[in-house]
Enzyme design. Structure first.
Site, PDB file in Angstrom:
ATOM      1  N   GLU A 126     -19.617  -5.696  10.344  1.00 44.32           N
ATOM      2  CA  GLU A 126     -20.520  -4.900  11.177  1.00 44.32           C
ATOM      3  C   GLU A 126     -21.604  -5.748  11.836  1.00 44.32           C
ATOM      4  OE1 GLU A 126     -18.641  -2.234   8.153  1.00 44.32           O
ATOM      5  OE2 GLU A 126     -19.659  -4.180   8.062  1.00 44.32           O
ATOM      6  N   ARG A 141     -25.728  -2.117   7.175  1.00 40.49           N
ATOM      7  CA  ARG A 141     -25.422  -3.533   6.984  1.00 40.49           C
ATOM      8  C   ARG A 141     -25.816  -4.368   8.192  1.00 40.49           C
ATOM      9  NH1 ARG A 141     -20.113  -3.411   3.395  1.00 40.49           N
ATOM     10  NH2 ARG A 141     -20.239  -5.625   3.776  1.00 40.49           N
ATOM     11  N   LYS A 146       0.847  -1.190   0.000  1.00 41.07           N
ATOM     12  CA  LYS A 146       0.000   0.000   0.000  1.00 41.07           C
ATOM     13  C   LYS A 146       0.885   1.244   0.000  1.00 41.07           C
ATOM     14  CE  LYS A 146      -4.231   1.516   2.366  1.00 41.07           C
ATOM     15  NZ  LYS A 146      -5.124   1.225   3.524  1.00 41.07           N
TER      16      LYS A 146
END
Length: 662
Positions: A380, A408, A295
């Site tokens: 979640e 969600r 990254k």
């Protein structure tokens, strides 16, 4: 190949990138030119995103991978699906979208894939862990419709693989072996922050074992030098990897699921990537290609950063990575301070996050109180149900999420937390209109959604002081869920109450939930022929309501401005205050239909009319319409939707005219 290119706005030429108007143009470039193209793309991304803000680190990490994908597959005939989609900037560049000057602004490019922009974009929902389900569905449709020459590619990060939905999809993908489906696991050891969980530890073993990659590299070179045919070479490598994994790593993790596996592959070696992807493409069954990337690759400030500041940035100085405008003290900082102070005072309080520990403000608590913050990954649903379990066992979990991601876990809030009267606090960051991140990131659904949950209390603070008070009030509740929602960005100036209204308590500790703060209260009654007007500003909209009332005051209209503080359920104090007024206008940073204004309207309908007033009352709801909004700034969206000061003032005028005409 001899190339020329025109300089861009920063004076830098990008000759190879200028030649790429679509994926097919990549086929003309040599191996060395592809390396140069990757360098040009990185330079372009750093310069462009530094000017506009956006997701920088994830895109710098997938430059070679995206080039290899578009050289191996035939987009849009082959569907390439990016999980989450914040790493699709390189994909945009390679599919002809090179004007990043208005990235994440109205009329400019979206920060995520967008079907409105290009036929090469498939999925524009930027919620994580969905790509494998999309890919499974498209691949099944291709098989049913006889499209045997079309492939589906899903690019999913190791962070998104912590989401349960990804494993539901994998289970179904493994159940069918006659589909052209390639799963690229982009493994950089991070989602927003370092990836957590059992999967992360397993991938770490694969990623860090030097013997594994050293042996495979030697065998690959030997097979290529012998001219082994494509599928035979792939089979040979595949068999070797299976044996090596049994010796060098804990288990053949993916292949135990019944899905063929190849890798790890160096995600910054275009030749190695094309080799692996080409072999995977030749298989008429699902294949996982495990790719190791870094990254922030190629940008020193991002490579050296350990806090993922460059995952998403505002405007920065490209040379240093430092922000052009330093961040101001904001809502998230207040939450971070209050939750840490509360946790120090009460050992039962724990923080829970879904792979967003730093962005939601739980990092200071995690550092100060090790073991008191639980990061469940991009899960979640699990976060909420596990929190219900923790509450049952005697803890008080504080679940910190972006408001858009609570969608969600609605079933878990309803059936696990609320049904069991669990003392769980949900802190919703980025509530309301966020603008630049597009339709899927606007946290506009929460009030309307949570209004259906029995026993849930929801607060919307208007400024720093009210936020601190309401967080403490929420943490004190042990017999049901509490929610505190607040917007993105810096705090407004303090908005003190000129008078505080409190109703009769409906039980021990109920007083805070009955309190209504008056921010403006005209002296005396309304003038002859004018209605009594109440303007209710919910949370961050209180400052807009107050400014609109002052504008109307200059026109001779007397308006009372109230902040209900605890929005759900509607307090008796607010209910009776509204019943005493002829015109009530509710302004909220969420859905107008089904939100706080609707809840107040429904509660008023259940009251007996006040003589001379109830039959003529006008109630107006000002908020977000029930549709997906275009990418734009928060300020521009509010103006377009009539939620700014002029829009709210006009809504009051129209309501007064309606009352007068009754």
């Amino acid at each position: 190949m001899t190339t020329t290119g025109s300089p861009r706005q920063d004076g830098t030429a990008h000759p190879l990138l200028d030649l790429v108007d679509g994926p097919s143009d990549l086929a003309r470039l040599t191996s060395s030119e592809l390396v140069d193209l990757a360098a040009e793309i990185r330079a372009y991304l750093v310069d462009s995103v530094a000017r506009t803000g956006g997701h920088l680190g994830p895109n710098l990490g997938v430059v070679e991978l995206t080039i290899a994908l578009h050289r191996t597959f035939r987009s849009p005939r082959d569907a390439i699906i990016f999980d989450t989609g914040h790493q699709a900037y390189v994909h945009k560049l390679l599919t002809g979208r090179r004007d990043f000057s208005r990235l994440r602004e109205s009329g400019g490019l979206s920060g995520y894939p967008s079907r409105a922009e290009s036929v090469h974009d498939v999925v524009e929902n930027s919620h994580a862990s969905t790509a494998l389900s999309w890919a499974d569905g498209i691949a099944r449709a291709n098989r049913v419709l006889g499209r045997q020459d079309q492939h589906v590619v899903a690019v999913i990060g190791d962070g998104a693989m912590t989401g349960g939905m990804a494993w539901e999809a994998l289970d179904n993908i493994a159940d069918s072996d006659d589909r052209h489906l390639v799963i690229v696991v982009n493994d950089n050891g991070r989602s927003y922050a370092p990836t957590i969980g059992g999967l992360a530890h397993h991938l770490d073993a694969l990623r860090t074992n030097p013997g594994y990659e050293r042996v495979l590299s030697g065998v690959k070179r030997r097979l290529l030098s012998q001219g082994a045919p494509g599928k035979a070479a792939f089979e040979a490598l595949h068999g070797l990897k299976r044996g090596l994994k049994d010796v060098l790593v804990p288990s053949a993790f993916f292949e135990d699921l019944g899905i063929k596996y190849t890798g790890p592959v160096d995600g910054h070696d275009i030749t190695a990537l094309e080799f692996a992807l080409t072999r995977a493409r030749e298989y008429a069954e699902p294949v996982i290609v495990h790719v190791i990337t870094q990254k922030g690759r190629g940008y020193t400030p991002a490579e050296e950063d350990l806090a993922d500041r460059f995952h998403a940035v505002g405007r920065i100085h490209p040379e240093t990575g430092l922000p052009v405008v330093p961040s101001r003290f904001g809502w998230t900082t207040v939450f971070a301070e209050e939750v840490l102070a509360a946790a120090r005072a009460d050992e039962r309080l724990v923080g829970v996050t879904a792979a967003m520990q730093a962005p939601v403000g739980l990092q200071p608590m995690a550092e100060a109180l090790p073991g008191r913050v639980i990061d469940v990954g991009i899960a979640e649903q699990h976060a909420l149900t596990a929190s219900a379990g923790m509450a049952f066992a005697g803890l008080h979990p504080v679940v910190a999420l972006y408001a858009t991601f609570l969608n969600r876990a609605f079933d878990q809030v309803l059936m696990d937390v609320a049904l069991h009267r669990a003392g769980v606090t949900i802190a919703l960051d980025r509530a309301g209109l966020t603008g630049a991140d597009g339709a899927s990131h606007n946290g506009m659904w929460d009030i309307a959604m949570l209004a259906r949950v029995p026993g849930l209390r929801l607060a919307a603070p208007r400024d720093e002081q009210s936020m601190r008070e309401q967080l403490r009030e929420a943490f004190a509740v042990q017999d049901g869920p509490t929610v505190v929602r607040y917007p993105k960005g810096s705090l407004p100036e303090p908005l003190p109450a000129c008078r505080v209204l409190t109703g009769e308590a409906d039980g021990p500790g109920a007083a805070p939930f009955e309190r209504v703060d008056l921010l403006l209260e005209p002296e005396g009654g309304a003038a002859e022929g004018q209605p009594q007007v109440l303007l209710v500003g919910v949370g961050a909209m209180a400052c807009v309501a107050l400014e609109a009332a002052r504008e109307l005051e200059g026109e001779g209209l007397r308006v009372t401005v109230a902040d209900p503080r605890w929005v759900l359920p509607v307090s008796q104090t607010l209910l009776h205050l509204a019943a005493e007024h002829d015109v009530v206008v509710v302004v909220e940073d969420g859905l107008a239909d089904g939100g706080a204004g609707s809840a107040l309207r429904d509660a008023l309908d259940g009251l007996e009319p006040v003589p001379g007033r109830g039959c003529r009352r006008v109630l107006r709801r000002v908020g977000v319409p029930g549709r997906f909004l275009e990418t734009s700034s928060r300020g521009r969206l509010m103006a377009e939707l009539g939620m700014d000061v002029p829009g709210v003032a006009e809504a009051v005028r129209e309501s007064v005219r309606r009352w007068t005409a009754c």
